[in-house]
Write a protein that holds these residues in place. Structure first.
Motif, PDB file in Angstrom:
ATOM      1  N   ALA A  59       0.827  -1.205   0.000  1.00  0.00           N
ATOM      2  CA  ALA A  59       0.000   0.000   0.000  1.00  0.00           C
ATOM      3  C   ALA A  59       0.863   1.259   0.000  1.00  0.00           C
ATOM      4  O   ALA A  59       0.358   2.363   0.221  1.00  0.00           O
ATOM      5  N   ASN A  60       2.156   1.083  -0.236  1.00  0.00           N
ATOM      6  CA  ASN A  60       3.085   2.219  -0.253  1.00  0.00           C
ATOM      7  C   ASN A  60       3.981   2.155  -1.481  1.00  0.00           C
ATOM      8  O   ASN A  60       4.196   1.085  -2.054  1.00  0.00           O
ATOM      9  N   VAL A  61       4.522   3.306  -1.844  1.00  0.00           N
ATOM     10  CA  VAL A  61       5.487   3.381  -2.940  1.00  0.00           C
ATOM     11  C   VAL A  61       6.860   3.656  -2.333  1.00  0.00           C
ATOM     12  O   VAL A  61       7.016   4.592  -1.543  1.00  0.00           O
ATOM     13  N   PHE A  62       7.850   2.805  -2.691  1.00  0.00           N
ATOM     14  CA  PHE A  62       9.201   3.025  -2.174  1.00  0.00           C
ATOM     15  C   PHE A  62      10.226   2.518  -3.170  1.00  0.00           C
ATOM     16  O   PHE A  62      10.004   1.538  -3.884  1.00  0.00           O
ATOM     17  N   PHE A  63      11.349   3.224  -3.239  1.00  0.00           N
ATOM     18  CA  PHE A  63      12.425   2.853  -4.152  1.00  0.00           C
ATOM     19  C   PHE A  63      13.155   1.621  -3.608  1.00  0.00           C
ATOM     20  O   PHE A  63      13.030   1.260  -2.438  1.00  0.00           O
ATOM     21  N   ASN A  64      13.929   0.984  -4.500  1.00  0.00           N
ATOM     22  CA  ASN A  64      14.470  -0.331  -4.184  1.00  0.00           C
ATOM     23  C   ASN A  64      15.475  -0.319  -3.029  1.00  0.00           C
ATOM     24  O   ASN A  64      16.204   0.659  -2.818  1.00  0.00           O
ATOM     25  N   ALA A  65      15.501  -1.436  -2.307  1.00  0.00           N
ATOM     26  CA  ALA A  65      16.404  -1.590  -1.170  1.00  0.00           C
ATOM     27  C   ALA A  65      17.847  -1.447  -1.642  1.00  0.00           C
ATOM     28  O   ALA A  65      18.246  -2.030  -2.646  1.00  0.00           O
ATOM     29  N   GLY A  66      18.621  -0.673  -0.924  1.00  0.00           N
ATOM     30  CA  GLY A  66      20.013  -0.457  -1.285  1.00  0.00           C
ATOM     31  C   GLY A  66      20.198   0.649  -2.300  1.00  0.00           C
ATOM     32  O   GLY A  66      21.327   1.086  -2.543  1.00  0.00           O
ATOM     33  N   GLY A  67      19.127   1.103  -2.906  1.00  0.00           N
ATOM     34  CA  GLY A  67      19.204   2.210  -3.854  1.00  0.00           C
ATOM     35  C   GLY A  67      19.224   3.540  -3.129  1.00  0.00           C
ATOM     36  O   GLY A  67      19.047   3.608  -1.902  1.00  0.00           O
ATOM     37  N   SER A  68      19.457   4.598  -3.874  1.00  0.00           N
ATOM     38  CA  SER A  68      19.562   5.915  -3.234  1.00  0.00           C
ATOM     39  C   SER A  68      18.371   6.806  -3.589  1.00  0.00           C
ATOM     40  O   SER A  68      18.503   8.009  -3.737  1.00  0.00           O
ATOM     41  N   GLY A  69      17.214   6.180  -3.746  1.00  0.00           N
ATOM     42  CA  GLY A  69      16.026   6.964  -4.060  1.00  0.00           C
ATOM     43  C   GLY A  69      15.824   7.098  -5.553  1.00  0.00           C
ATOM     44  O   GLY A  69      16.271   6.246  -6.335  1.00  0.00           O
ATOM     45  N   GLY A  70      15.169   8.148  -5.962  1.00  0.00           N
ATOM     46  CA  GLY A  70      14.904   8.344  -7.381  1.00  0.00           C
ATOM     47  C   GLY A  70      14.004   9.536  -7.614  1.00  0.00           C
ATOM     48  O   GLY A  70      13.745  10.329  -6.690  1.00  0.00           O
ATOM     49  N   ARG A  71      13.545   9.641  -8.853  1.00  0.00           N
ATOM     50  CA  ARG A  71      12.720  10.790  -9.240  1.00  0.00           C
ATOM     51  C   ARG A  71      11.464  10.328  -9.961  1.00  0.00           C
ATOM     52  O   ARG A  71      11.507   9.375 -10.740  1.00  0.00           O
ATOM     53  N   PHE A  72      10.382  11.026  -9.730  1.00  0.00           N
ATOM     54  CA  PHE A  72       9.183  10.819 -10.534  1.00  0.00           C
ATOM     55  C   PHE A  72       8.489  12.166 -10.728  1.00  0.00           C
ATOM     56  O   PHE A  72       8.741  13.126  -9.997  1.00  0.00           O
ATOM     57  N   SER A  73       7.626  12.214 -11.755  1.00  0.00           N
ATOM     58  CA  SER A  73       6.930  13.464 -12.057  1.00  0.00           C
ATOM     59  C   SER A  73       5.427  13.249 -12.063  1.00  0.00           C
ATOM     60  O   SER A  73       4.936  12.121 -12.198  1.00  0.00           O
ATOM     61  N   MET A  74       4.708  14.348 -11.904  1.00  0.00           N
ATOM     62  CA  MET A  74       3.247  14.373 -12.044  1.00  0.00           C
ATOM     63  C   MET A  74       2.910  15.347 -13.152  1.00  0.00           C
ATOM     64  O   MET A  74       3.463  16.438 -13.216  1.00  0.00           O
ATOM     65  N   ASP A  75       1.964  14.947 -14.012  1.00  0.00           N
ATOM     66  CA  ASP A  75       1.499  15.809 -15.099  1.00  0.00           C
ATOM     67  C   ASP A  75      -0.011  15.984 -14.944  1.00  0.00           C
ATOM     68  O   ASP A  75      -0.768  15.008 -14.991  1.00  0.00           O
ATOM     69  N   PHE A  76      -0.448  17.227 -14.773  1.00  0.00           N
ATOM     70  CA  PHE A  76      -1.873  17.502 -14.578  1.00  0.00           C
ATOM     71  C   PHE A  76      -2.609  17.759 -15.895  1.00  0.00           C
ATOM     72  O   PHE A  76      -3.800  18.071 -15.883  1.00  0.00           O
ATOM     73  N   GLY A  77      -1.881  17.681 -17.016  1.00  0.00           N
ATOM     74  CA  GLY A  77      -2.512  17.877 -18.321  1.00  0.00           C
ATOM     75  C   GLY A  77      -2.548  19.318 -18.762  1.00  0.00           C
ATOM     76  O   GLY A  77      -2.533  19.623 -19.950  1.00  0.00           O
ATOM     77  N   LYS A  78      -2.619  20.231 -17.815  1.00  0.00           N
ATOM     78  CA  LYS A  78      -2.586  21.670 -18.087  1.00  0.00           C
ATOM     79  C   LYS A  78      -2.181  22.380 -16.791  1.00  0.00           C
ATOM     80  O   LYS A  78      -2.293  21.787 -15.706  1.00  0.00           O
ATOM     81  N   PRO A  79      -1.735  23.605 -16.885  1.00  0.00           N
ATOM     82  CA  PRO A  79      -1.339  24.316 -15.658  1.00  0.00           C
ATOM     83  C   PRO A  79      -2.537  24.517 -14.725  1.00  0.00           C
ATOM     84  O   PRO A  79      -3.636  24.862 -15.176  1.00  0.00           O
ATOM     85  N   ILE A  80      -2.309  24.283 -13.452  1.00  0.00           N
ATOM     86  CA  ILE A  80      -3.347  24.500 -12.435  1.00  0.00           C
ATOM     87  C   ILE A  80      -2.748  25.330 -11.294  1.00  0.00           C
ATOM     88  O   ILE A  80      -1.540  25.295 -11.057  1.00  0.00           O
ATOM     89  N   ASP A  81      -3.592  26.083 -10.619  1.00  0.00           N
ATOM     90  CA  ASP A  81      -3.140  26.860  -9.457  1.00  0.00           C
ATOM     91  C   ASP A  81      -3.010  25.923  -8.266  1.00  0.00           C
ATOM     92  O   ASP A  81      -4.014  25.389  -7.770  1.00  0.00           O
ATOM     93  N   ILE A  82      -1.787  25.719  -7.820  1.00  0.00           N
ATOM     94  CA  ILE A  82      -1.534  24.757  -6.744  1.00  0.00           C
ATOM     95  C   ILE A  82      -1.402  25.496  -5.406  1.00  0.00           C
ATOM     96  O   ILE A  82      -0.552  26.370  -5.240  1.00  0.00           O
ATOM     97  N   ASN A  93      20.259  -1.018   4.149  1.00  0.00           N
ATOM     98  CA  ASN A  93      19.589  -0.882   2.850  1.00  0.00           C
ATOM     99  C   ASN A  93      18.141  -0.415   2.955  1.00  0.00           C
ATOM    100  O   ASN A  93      17.413  -0.423   1.969  1.00  0.00           O
ATOM    101  N   TRP A  94      17.710  -0.029   4.153  1.00  0.00           N
ATOM    102  CA  TRP A  94      16.284   0.158   4.385  1.00  0.00           C
ATOM    103  C   TRP A  94      15.947   1.614   4.691  1.00  0.00           C
ATOM    104  O   TRP A  94      15.251   1.916   5.642  1.00  0.00           O
ATOM    105  N   GLY A  95      16.465   2.496   3.864  1.00  0.00           N
ATOM    106  CA  GLY A  95      16.225   3.922   4.127  1.00  0.00           C
ATOM    107  C   GLY A  95      15.299   4.612   3.146  1.00  0.00           C
ATOM    108  O   GLY A  95      15.129   5.830   3.209  1.00  0.00           O
ATOM    109  N   ASN A  96      14.712   3.842   2.216  1.00  0.00           N
ATOM    110  CA  ASN A  96      13.790   4.489   1.278  1.00  0.00           C
ATOM    111  C   ASN A  96      12.379   4.558   1.871  1.00  0.00           C
ATOM    112  O   ASN A  96      11.791   3.546   2.247  1.00  0.00           O
TER     113      ASN A  96
END
Ligand code: CA
Ligand code: CA
Length: 213
Positions: A79-102, A195-198
């Protein structure tokens, strides 16, 4: 007085955060200052893309970050999202389809020990920036290819237990972070002793300004 001082410091930094220790964290994700996660926020319909790093084999897919569902206990990998054990994290993006006031970006995590705290950098782009690179890999500073740096989020405790539930709300004193189509999350490990810091990210809400009728 000390709590008020800490709160003010965090607001200046661009985010507020709350921590529910293991002893009091519940599936309700209720916090003192940070609102509880919601299902109908702007992130619910966003397109998520993994830019760098690998998700752990036990992780839920990226879509679990925006599905409005929450883990029911403190150690529920599926039920959670986490990068792989022993890895140093990572990057992901979100695209809302058009600019929105956040108005706010709220992130939530839950784990009994070092995978509880959050450590990431948040960037945003409107979409029309010249030379915008929508998927910069690690080693490329997003601020050099069209992205605006928003905040460094760290809920690493100075002392005491790391475990528990964390809620973060990235906000701006003006009431709006800006008008953006894309968000980029650059996630880091919370520790390097094993290895369990993500972080176990349970949900990320993006709160948009309501449209005028
Ligand atoms: Ca949500
Ligand atoms: Ca979720």
């Amino acid at each position: 007085m000390r709590l008020i001082f800490l709160f003010v410091i965090c607001v200046i930094c661009g985010f507020v955060s709350d921590h529910n220790p293991n002893s009091s964290a519940t599936r309700e994700f209720k916090f003192k200052d940070v609102p509880s996660p919601v299902a109908n926020d702007a992130a619910a319909t966003a397109k998520l893309t993994l830019i760098d790093g690998e998700l752990d084999a036990g992780s839920a897919p990226l879509s679990a970050l925006v599905d409005g569902r929450l883990p029911s206990d403190e150690d529920e990998p599926g039920a959670n999202v986490f990068f792989n054990a022993g890895g140093s994290g990572g990057r992901f993006s979100m695209d809302f389809g058009k600019p929105i006031d956040i108005v706010a970006v709220n992130s939530y995590s839950w784990h009994p020990n070092t995978r509880g705290p959050q450590l990431y950098k948040l960037y945003a782009a409107e979409g029309s920036e010249p030379q915008l690179n929508p998927s910069p890999k690690r080693g490329v500073d997003p601020a050099t290819c069209g992205w605006r740096f928003i905040a460094t989020v760290s809920t690493l405790p100075q002392q005491g237990e790391h475990g528990g539930q964390y809620g973060v709300s990235v906000r701006d004193a003006n009431g709006c972070l800006g008008k953006y189509r894309y968000l980029l999350f650059d996630c880091y490990v919370t520790e390097l002793y094993d290895n369990w810091g993500n972080t176990f990210y349970s949900e990320i809400d993006v709160i948009a300004k309501p449209r005028k009728p």
